[in-house]
Design an enzyme around this catalytic site. Structure first.
Site: not given
Ligand code: PHE
Length: 344
Positions: A162, A176, A202, A216, A258, A312
């Site tokens: 990121w 994000h 970003r 997002q 995740v 997610a």
């Protein structure tokens, strides 16, 4: 002849006069005056009938019918003449003022939604119809919620993924909307399903598909027994609904928060999977990064990962808008150019 019936001849006479005078009127005012002088309260036709009340019923019937007929005729002459004269006057007016009736009028600007807003509302409606709630988080975020609480410690190489703007006060414009995951896990009673739409930032070179600010839509579904098949079902339905996607596939991907991590691809909507510039000849377009919530993320929020599971996702929202409206340059959506925006 009965004296009272002589009035019939008078009516004929008045009618003849009326016809002649009305026909020769030169303008609307004159026509109006003349018309009144026959049919008005003190008009000639009205006057003739002033003592009709003294007539016998039969006489009344004959004289009444005759005078009505004359009145109707006079009225229709008047109306025809009026149309004719007002047409003339319009023409005179138009000639004098040189009005060009072929010039298009001023366009009335009508308000409509920006494509991003429209799709955002459509997606929000779709998720809320499945029981998702909309939540929000701050755009200027701590590194804790943007990274640490998402299983991305400071020394972890994944942080480089990121491209982060760092503010002098140590905060970051969130990179994000996953930061909202971390916050919601901490504060919201379980179980829940939420979406969190919002702007992210970003440090990126701007081109047709990258901006340093973008939208997002995060999603997070937590309950006792959420499974990968729930993720699959809901996200496939999402791309079907939002983009009309027919073919989809999941690929393994790495995101520290995740496990397993996945990317959901749809068959390229531009070339139907044959390969083109947009899909870089792969036939597929990546639309939703996603995965099952990492146990560490639950632990950071004080939730027992043995008790709760979750999935997610984080849709790049601008990209959904581009695909939906067939826009090949993201910058077009942010320039406020009405010639472009009015096309949607
Ligand atoms: N936050 C990730 C990104 O911006 C996307 C993501 C969200 C991936 C949720 C998995 C789960 O790259």
């Amino acid at each position: 002849m009965n004296k009272n019936l002589e009035v019939i001849d008078k009516i004929d006479e008045v009618f003849k006069d009326a016809k002649e005078i009305l026909e020769s009127a030169k303008n609307l005012n004159e026509l109006e005056d003349n018309f009144r002088s026959f049919t008005g309260k003190k008009g000639r036709l009205t006057e003739i009938l002033h003592n009709i009340s003294s007539y016998s019923p039969e006489e009344k019937k004959i004289v009444g019918a005759k005078s009505n007929e004359a009145k109707n005729e006079i009225e229709s002459i008047y109306n025809r003449k009026k149309n004719e004269l007002s047409g003339n006057e319009n023409k005179k007016f138009l000639n004098e003022y040189k009005i060009d009736l072929t010039i298009p009028g001023n366009r009335i600007e009508r308000f409509h939604k920006h494509p991003i807003t429209a799709v955002l509302e459509e997606a929000s409606d779709f998720f809320t119809s499945m029981g998702f709630e909309i939540v929000e988080g701050p755009e200027i975020e701590t590194t804790h919620y943007n990274f640490d609480a998402l299983n991305i410690p400071a020394d972890h190489p994944a942080r480089d993924v990121w491209d982060t703007f760092y503010l002098l006060n140590g905060l970051v414009p969130r990179t994000h909307t996953s930061s909202v995951q971390a916050r919601t896990l901490e504060s919201k009673p379980l179980p829940f399903r939420v979406i969190a739409p919002g702007r992210c930032y970003r440090y990126e070179a701007v081109d047709a598909t990258h901006l340093f600010m973008f939208n997002q839509m995060e999603g997070l579904f937590v309950a006792h027994n959420v499974k990968l098949s729930d993720l699959k079902g809901i996200l496939e339905e999402t791309v079907r609904h939002l983009l009309g996607a027919k073919k989809t596939r999941f690929r393994p991907a790495f995101y520290p928060f995740v496990e397993p991590g996945l990317d959901l691809d749809i068959e390229c909507v531009f070339c139907g999977g044959r390969g083109c510039g947009v899909c870089k000849n792969t036939g597929w377009i990546e639309v939703i990064p996603c995965g099952m919530v990492h146990p560490n993320v639950f632990k950071y929020a004080g939730i027992n990962p043995k008790e709760y599971k979750g999935f997610a996702f984080g849709m790049g929202f601008d990209r959904i808008v581009m695909l939906k409206y067939n826009i090949n340059d993201l910058r077009l959506l942010y320039q406020g150019n009405l010639d472009i925006l009015n096309q949607f």
